[in-house]
Design a protein around this motif. Structure first.
Motif, PDB file in Angstrom:
ATOM      1  N   LEU A 213       5.593   0.386   4.026  1.00  0.00           N
ATOM      2  CA  LEU A 213       5.341   0.414   2.586  1.00  0.00           C
ATOM      3  C   LEU A 213       3.909  -0.012   2.234  1.00  0.00           C
ATOM      4  O   LEU A 213       3.228   0.695   1.478  1.00  0.00           O
ATOM      5  CB  LEU A 213       6.365  -0.467   1.861  1.00  0.00           C
ATOM      6  CG  LEU A 213       7.774   0.128   1.750  1.00  0.00           C
ATOM      7  CD1 LEU A 213       8.753  -0.912   1.223  1.00  0.00           C
ATOM      8  CD2 LEU A 213       7.768   1.362   0.852  1.00  0.00           C
TER       9      LEU A 213
ATOM     10  N   TRP B  38       1.148   2.327   0.344  1.00  0.00           N
ATOM     11  CA  TRP B  38       0.495   1.895  -0.894  1.00  0.00           C
ATOM     12  C   TRP B  38      -1.015   1.854  -0.728  1.00  0.00           C
ATOM     13  O   TRP B  38      -1.757   2.231  -1.638  1.00  0.00           O
ATOM     14  CB  TRP B  38       1.016   0.510  -1.295  1.00  0.00           C
ATOM     15  CG  TRP B  38       2.472   0.501  -1.665  1.00  0.00           C
ATOM     16  CD1 TRP B  38       3.198   1.543  -2.177  1.00  0.00           C
ATOM     17  CD2 TRP B  38       3.382  -0.602  -1.550  1.00  0.00           C
ATOM     18  NE1 TRP B  38       4.507   1.156  -2.379  1.00  0.00           N
ATOM     19  CE2 TRP B  38       4.649  -0.149  -2.010  1.00  0.00           C
ATOM     20  CE3 TRP B  38       3.261  -1.912  -1.104  1.00  0.00           C
ATOM     21  CZ2 TRP B  38       5.768  -0.982  -2.031  1.00  0.00           C
ATOM     22  CZ3 TRP B  38       4.373  -2.753  -1.132  1.00  0.00           C
ATOM     23  CH2 TRP B  38       5.612  -2.277  -1.595  1.00  0.00           C
ATOM     24  N   TRP B  39      -1.470   1.387   0.440  1.00  0.00           N
ATOM     25  CA  TRP B  39      -2.920   1.350   0.695  1.00  0.00           C
ATOM     26  C   TRP B  39      -3.500   2.752   0.729  1.00  0.00           C
ATOM     27  O   TRP B  39      -4.545   3.031   0.141  1.00  0.00           O
ATOM     28  CB  TRP B  39      -3.189   0.631   2.016  1.00  0.00           C
ATOM     29  CG  TRP B  39      -4.604   0.752   2.472  1.00  0.00           C
ATOM     30  CD1 TRP B  39      -5.693   0.097   1.991  1.00  0.00           C
ATOM     31  CD2 TRP B  39      -5.095   1.628   3.493  1.00  0.00           C
ATOM     32  NE1 TRP B  39      -6.834   0.492   2.656  1.00  0.00           N
ATOM     33  CE2 TRP B  39      -6.493   1.436   3.581  1.00  0.00           C
ATOM     34  CE3 TRP B  39      -4.481   2.538   4.352  1.00  0.00           C
ATOM     35  CZ2 TRP B  39      -7.284   2.132   4.485  1.00  0.00           C
ATOM     36  CZ3 TRP B  39      -5.270   3.251   5.253  1.00  0.00           C
ATOM     37  CH2 TRP B  39      -6.659   3.037   5.308  1.00  0.00           C
TER      38      TRP B  39
ATOM     39  N   MET C 290      -2.246   2.511  -4.409  1.00  0.00           N
ATOM     40  CA  MET C 290      -1.248   2.044  -5.369  1.00  0.00           C
ATOM     41  C   MET C 290      -1.059   0.529  -5.281  1.00  0.00           C
ATOM     42  O   MET C 290      -1.333  -0.069  -4.247  1.00  0.00           O
ATOM     43  CB  MET C 290       0.108   2.716  -5.094  1.00  0.00           C
ATOM     44  CG  MET C 290       0.109   4.215  -5.231  1.00  0.00           C
ATOM     45  SD  MET C 290       1.635   4.936  -4.539  1.00  0.00           S
ATOM     46  CE  MET C 290       2.903   3.993  -5.404  1.00  0.00           C
TER      47      MET C 290
ATOM     48  N   GLY D  40       1.383  -2.671  -4.923  1.00  0.00           N
ATOM     49  CA  GLY D  40       2.637  -2.865  -4.219  1.00  0.00           C
ATOM     50  C   GLY D  40       3.649  -3.630  -5.050  1.00  0.00           C
ATOM     51  O   GLY D  40       3.412  -3.972  -6.208  1.00  0.00           O
ATOM     52  N   GLN D  41       4.802  -3.896  -4.444  1.00  0.00           N
ATOM     53  CA  GLN D  41       5.875  -4.640  -5.098  1.00  0.00           C
ATOM     54  C   GLN D  41       6.066  -5.954  -4.348  1.00  0.00           C
ATOM     55  O   GLN D  41       6.636  -5.982  -3.263  1.00  0.00           O
ATOM     56  CB  GLN D  41       7.161  -3.820  -5.102  1.00  0.00           C
ATOM     57  CG  GLN D  41       7.045  -2.508  -5.880  1.00  0.00           C
ATOM     58  CD  GLN D  41       8.346  -1.735  -5.907  1.00  0.00           C
ATOM     59  OE1 GLN D  41       9.425  -2.303  -5.837  1.00  0.00           O
ATOM     60  NE2 GLN D  41       8.227  -0.426  -5.993  1.00  0.00           N
TER      61      GLN D  41
ATOM     62  N   ASP E  37      -0.735  -7.649  -1.462  1.00  0.00           N
ATOM     63  CA  ASP E  37       0.228  -6.692  -0.903  1.00  0.00           C
ATOM     64  C   ASP E  37      -0.331  -5.878   0.256  1.00  0.00           C
ATOM     65  O   ASP E  37       0.345  -5.670   1.265  1.00  0.00           O
ATOM     66  CB  ASP E  37       0.707  -5.743  -2.001  1.00  0.00           C
ATOM     67  CG  ASP E  37       1.356  -6.479  -3.158  1.00  0.00           C
ATOM     68  OD1 ASP E  37       1.824  -7.609  -2.934  1.00  0.00           O
ATOM     69  OD2 ASP E  37       1.384  -5.939  -4.277  1.00  0.00           O
ATOM     70  N   ARG E  38      -1.563  -5.406   0.117  1.00  0.00           N
ATOM     71  CA  ARG E  38      -2.120  -4.538   1.161  1.00  0.00           C
ATOM     72  C   ARG E  38      -2.396  -5.313   2.442  1.00  0.00           C
ATOM     73  O   ARG E  38      -2.245  -4.775   3.544  1.00  0.00           O
ATOM     74  CB  ARG E  38      -3.391  -3.866   0.654  1.00  0.00           C
ATOM     75  CG  ARG E  38      -3.142  -2.936  -0.531  1.00  0.00           C
ATOM     76  CD  ARG E  38      -4.420  -2.264  -1.005  1.00  0.00           C
ATOM     77  NE  ARG E  38      -4.196  -1.485  -2.213  1.00  0.00           N
ATOM     78  CZ  ARG E  38      -5.152  -0.808  -2.854  1.00  0.00           C
ATOM     79  NH1 ARG E  38      -6.396  -0.839  -2.388  1.00  0.00           N
ATOM     80  NH2 ARG E  38      -4.868  -0.129  -3.943  1.00  0.00           N
TER      81      ARG E  38
ATOM     82  N   ALA F 238       9.020   5.193  -0.229  1.00  0.00           N
ATOM     83  CA  ALA F 238       8.207   5.215  -1.446  1.00  0.00           C
ATOM     84  C   ALA F 238       8.352   6.533  -2.198  1.00  0.00           C
ATOM     85  O   ALA F 238       8.477   6.556  -3.432  1.00  0.00           O
ATOM     86  CB  ALA F 238       6.742   4.965  -1.093  1.00  0.00           C
TER      87      ALA F 238
END
Length: 279
Positions: free
Chosen positions: A19, A23-24, A28, A30-31, A102-103, A153
């Motif tokens: 995930l 996202w990276w 985006m 992240g959560q 997140d990343r 995702a």
């Protein structure tokens, strides 16, 4: 229980790495809550896997736990070091997730996922061959994690109450190159892993064996995943970009089937890891 623990652990660590990677790549956000849950889940599932391994070795029930055998596994086998490395990596991932980084979770998550290579057939291979086998297995795990994270995702995006079609189309277009790299890596490392586990001379022995049948099933399901991925890339994504009627519904169904196939492969891999290929 050992099979379930292996499956749950592989799925959890794959998502924890896959995930943030997706996202990276998409740029985006992240959560945070999801990553925290996955990091904590990885810790709990690692403990369950240890206790299930101890119970499997001694042929005793999982409850009450066989603490004596678990201690032997931790102190007298490589499993102890593997769990220490994984635990530190998961703790780092948890701290980064709580901090909203997140990343950056991707780095310790990749380390945690890589430790799976030392708990299966690759971990038992010795000398230079063992190093090659584990390197191939780590690459295999990372590529699989990237694909699984992307599926999760994308499936979340298309199953939203009001999916943003333009956003989904952009995500699919950006993922095409990464997806191709994942597939190429999975194919190449899969061949290496199979040859390392079984050996060229013993390949005929797989015919009729449980390991051989399960490996064949895994390859068949992987082939179905490739077919669905090709359908998404060459038919459904262009249809979505054109705004064709029913494109999002068709894509949703395709991604559901592809995700189901991925879950099936994880179950088969978890099972294969508990078997002797030549038994």
């Amino acid at each position: 229980m050992l099979l379930l623990a292996r499956f749950g652990l592989m799925a959890d660590l794959a998502l924890l790495m896959g995930l943030p990677l997706f996202w990276w790549a998409m740029g985006m956000a992240g959560q945070r809550a999801l990553l925290v849950a996955l990091a904590l889940g990885g810790m709990a599932l690692s403990a369950l896997w240890l206790l299930a391994s101890a119970a499997s070795m001694t042929g005793t029930p999982l409850l009450p736990p066989d603490w004596a055998t678990a201690e032997i596994l931790l102190t007298m086998t490589p499993i102890g070091l593997v769990l220490v490395v994984r635990g530190v990596a998961l703790l780092a991932a948890l701290v980064l997730a709580v901090a909203g980084q997140d990343r950056w979770v991707l780095i310790p998550a990749a380390v945690a996922a890589a430790t799976i290579a030392w708990t299966g057939h690759a971990g038992a291979t010795e000398d230079v061959a063992g190093s090659v086998h584990r390197a191939a297995d780590v690459a295999h795990i990372w590529a699989a994690s990237g694909w699984i994270g992307a599926l999760a995702a994308l499936l979340h995006a298309v199953t939203a109450r009001r999916p943003n079609i333009d956003r989904v189309a952009v995500m699919l277009a950006k993922f095409s190159l990464l997806g191709t790299l994942f597939v190429a890596t999975l194919v190449m490392t899969g061949v290496v892993n199979s040859l390392m586990i079984v050996g060229v001379a013993d390949l005929p022995a797989l015919v009729g064996s449980r390991y051989g049948w399960l490996l064949g099933a895994k390859l068949a399901v992987f082939g179905a995943m490739l077919g669905l991925a090709a359908l998404n890339r060459w038919r459904l994504t262009p249809a979505l970009e054109r705004g064709a009627e029913g494109a999002i519904a068709a894509l949703r169904l395709s991604l559901l089937l592809e995700t189901g196939a991925a879950i099936g492969i994880l179950v088969l891999v978890a099972w294969l890891g508990t078997l002797d290929p030549l038994a």
